[in-house]
Motif scaffolding. Structure first.
Motif, PDB file in Angstrom:
ATOM      1  N   LEU A  35       0.824  -1.200   0.000  1.00 28.90           N
ATOM      2  CA  LEU A  35       0.000   0.000   0.000  1.00 28.90           C
ATOM      3  C   LEU A  35       0.861   1.254   0.000  1.00 28.90           C
ATOM      4  O   LEU A  35       0.445   2.307  -0.475  1.00 28.90           O
ATOM      5  CB  LEU A  35      -0.934   0.000   1.212  1.00 28.90           C
ATOM      6  CG  LEU A  35      -1.920  -1.160   1.283  1.00 28.90           C
ATOM      7  CD1 LEU A  35      -2.735  -1.080   2.562  1.00 28.90           C
ATOM      8  CD2 LEU A  35      -2.830  -1.179   0.077  1.00 28.90           C
ATOM      9  N   SER A  36       2.081   1.158   0.526  1.00 30.29           N
ATOM     10  CA  SER A  36       2.981   2.304   0.580  1.00 30.29           C
ATOM     11  C   SER A  36       3.756   2.509  -0.722  1.00 30.29           C
ATOM     12  O   SER A  36       4.086   3.632  -1.072  1.00 30.29           O
ATOM     13  CB  SER A  36       3.990   2.129   1.711  1.00 30.29           C
ATOM     14  OG  SER A  36       3.335   2.030   2.939  1.00 30.29           O
ATOM     15  N   PHE A  37       4.068   1.424  -1.409  1.00 30.84           N
ATOM     16  CA  PHE A  37       4.832   1.476  -2.649  1.00 30.84           C
ATOM     17  C   PHE A  37       4.041   0.768  -3.747  1.00 30.84           C
ATOM     18  O   PHE A  37       4.238  -0.427  -3.976  1.00 30.84           O
ATOM     19  CB  PHE A  37       6.201   0.817  -2.474  1.00 30.84           C
ATOM     20  CG  PHE A  37       7.056   1.489  -1.445  1.00 30.84           C
ATOM     21  CD1 PHE A  37       7.805   2.603  -1.769  1.00 30.84           C
ATOM     22  CD2 PHE A  37       7.096   1.005  -0.150  1.00 30.84           C
ATOM     23  CE1 PHE A  37       8.595   3.220  -0.814  1.00 30.84           C
ATOM     24  CE2 PHE A  37       7.878   1.625   0.804  1.00 30.84           C
ATOM     25  CZ  PHE A  37       8.634   2.740   0.474  1.00 30.84           C
ATOM     26  N   PRO A  38       3.158   1.478  -4.413  1.00 28.06           N
ATOM     27  CA  PRO A  38       2.311   0.850  -5.437  1.00 28.06           C
ATOM     28  C   PRO A  38       3.143   0.173  -6.524  1.00 28.06           C
ATOM     29  O   PRO A  38       4.186   0.667  -6.941  1.00 28.06           O
ATOM     30  CB  PRO A  38       1.532   2.030  -6.025  1.00 28.06           C
ATOM     31  CG  PRO A  38       1.584   3.083  -4.984  1.00 28.06           C
ATOM     32  CD  PRO A  38       2.883   2.894  -4.259  1.00 28.06           C
ATOM     33  N   GLY A  39       2.673  -0.985  -6.939  1.00 26.99           N
ATOM     34  CA  GLY A  39       3.357  -1.728  -7.986  1.00 26.99           C
ATOM     35  C   GLY A  39       4.398  -2.700  -7.473  1.00 26.99           C
ATOM     36  O   GLY A  39       4.953  -3.465  -8.248  1.00 26.99           O
ATOM     37  N   ALA A  42       4.311  -6.709  -1.364  1.00 22.74           N
ATOM     38  CA  ALA A  42       4.722  -6.535   0.031  1.00 22.74           C
ATOM     39  C   ALA A  42       5.807  -7.537   0.404  1.00 22.74           C
ATOM     40  O   ALA A  42       6.718  -7.219   1.177  1.00 22.74           O
ATOM     41  CB  ALA A  42       3.515  -6.686   0.947  1.00 22.74           C
ATOM     42  N   ARG A  43       5.739  -8.738  -0.155  1.00 19.52           N
ATOM     43  CA  ARG A  43       6.738  -9.765   0.135  1.00 19.52           C
ATOM     44  C   ARG A  43       8.140  -9.296  -0.245  1.00 19.52           C
ATOM     45  O   ARG A  43       9.110  -9.548   0.480  1.00 19.52           O
ATOM     46  CB  ARG A  43       6.381 -11.050  -0.608  1.00 19.52           C
ATOM     47  CG  ARG A  43       7.375 -12.153  -0.421  1.00 19.52           C
ATOM     48  CD  ARG A  43       7.021 -13.370  -1.214  1.00 19.52           C
ATOM     49  NE  ARG A  43       6.657 -12.981  -2.563  1.00 19.52           N
ATOM     50  CZ  ARG A  43       6.247 -13.803  -3.488  1.00 19.52           C
ATOM     51  NH1 ARG A  43       6.132 -15.067  -3.241  1.00 19.52           N
ATOM     52  NH2 ARG A  43       5.945 -13.373  -4.691  1.00 19.52           N
ATOM     53  N   ALA A  44       8.278  -8.579  -1.365  1.00 19.09           N
ATOM     54  CA  ALA A  44       9.588  -8.099  -1.804  1.00 19.09           C
ATOM     55  C   ALA A  44      10.137  -7.055  -0.836  1.00 19.09           C
ATOM     56  O   ALA A  44      11.341  -7.035  -0.551  1.00 19.09           O
ATOM     57  CB  ALA A  44       9.489  -7.516  -3.210  1.00 19.09           C
ATOM     58  N   LEU A  45       9.272  -6.212  -0.314  1.00 19.26           N
ATOM     59  CA  LEU A  45       9.717  -5.204   0.649  1.00 19.26           C
ATOM     60  C   LEU A  45      10.175  -5.853   1.947  1.00 19.26           C
ATOM     61  O   LEU A  45      11.189  -5.465   2.535  1.00 19.26           O
ATOM     62  CB  LEU A  45       8.600  -4.208   0.924  1.00 19.26           C
ATOM     63  CG  LEU A  45       8.169  -3.355  -0.269  1.00 19.26           C
ATOM     64  CD1 LEU A  45       6.938  -2.547   0.076  1.00 19.26           C
ATOM     65  CD2 LEU A  45       9.294  -2.456  -0.714  1.00 19.26           C
ATOM     66  N   ILE A  46       9.429  -6.843   2.406  1.00 26.28           N
ATOM     67  CA  ILE A  46       9.797  -7.548   3.636  1.00 26.28           C
ATOM     68  C   ILE A  46      11.096  -8.316   3.440  1.00 26.28           C
ATOM     69  O   ILE A  46      11.986  -8.299   4.300  1.00 26.28           O
ATOM     70  CB  ILE A  46       8.656  -8.481   4.079  1.00 26.28           C
ATOM     71  CG1 ILE A  46       7.446  -7.647   4.490  1.00 26.28           C
ATOM     72  CG2 ILE A  46       9.109  -9.392   5.211  1.00 26.28           C
ATOM     73  CD1 ILE A  46       6.194  -8.454   4.712  1.00 26.28           C
ATOM     74  N   ALA A  47      11.228  -8.985   2.299  1.00 26.52           N
ATOM     75  CA  ALA A  47      12.439  -9.758   2.024  1.00 26.52           C
ATOM     76  C   ALA A  47      13.659  -8.849   1.944  1.00 26.52           C
ATOM     77  O   ALA A  47      14.757  -9.234   2.369  1.00 26.52           O
ATOM     78  CB  ALA A  47      12.278 -10.538   0.722  1.00 26.52           C
TER      79      ALA A  47
END
Length: 70
Positions: A35-39, A42-47
């Motif tokens: 929701l913070s970085f459209p496109g 979320a899994r990539a941000l957490i990883a």
């Protein structure tokens, strides 16, 4: 337009069915879009943040054990 959004996100389904689908996707590590970085998923941000977070947590545990023993 509200009906389209409800249909897109599955919000017209019963609450228990929505929760079941959420759990299935969660255990498959499908956390959906960020929701913070459209496109970006979320899994990539957490990883991307996991190695630094893990190292910080490990250092905190070692420090706590060291302080607790002495």
């Amino acid at each position: 337009s509200i009906d389209l959004l409800k249909r897109h996100y599955g919000l017209e389904k019963p609450l228990l069915l929505q929760y079941w689908h959420y759990l299935v996707r969660f255990f498959q590590l499908d956390l959906g879009p960020s929701l913070s970085f459209p496109g970006r998923p979320a899994r990539a941000l957490i990883a991307g943040a996991f190695p630094v977070t893990f190292l910080l947590g490990l250092q905190a545990i070692v420090l706590a054990i060291g302080i607790g023993l002495f």
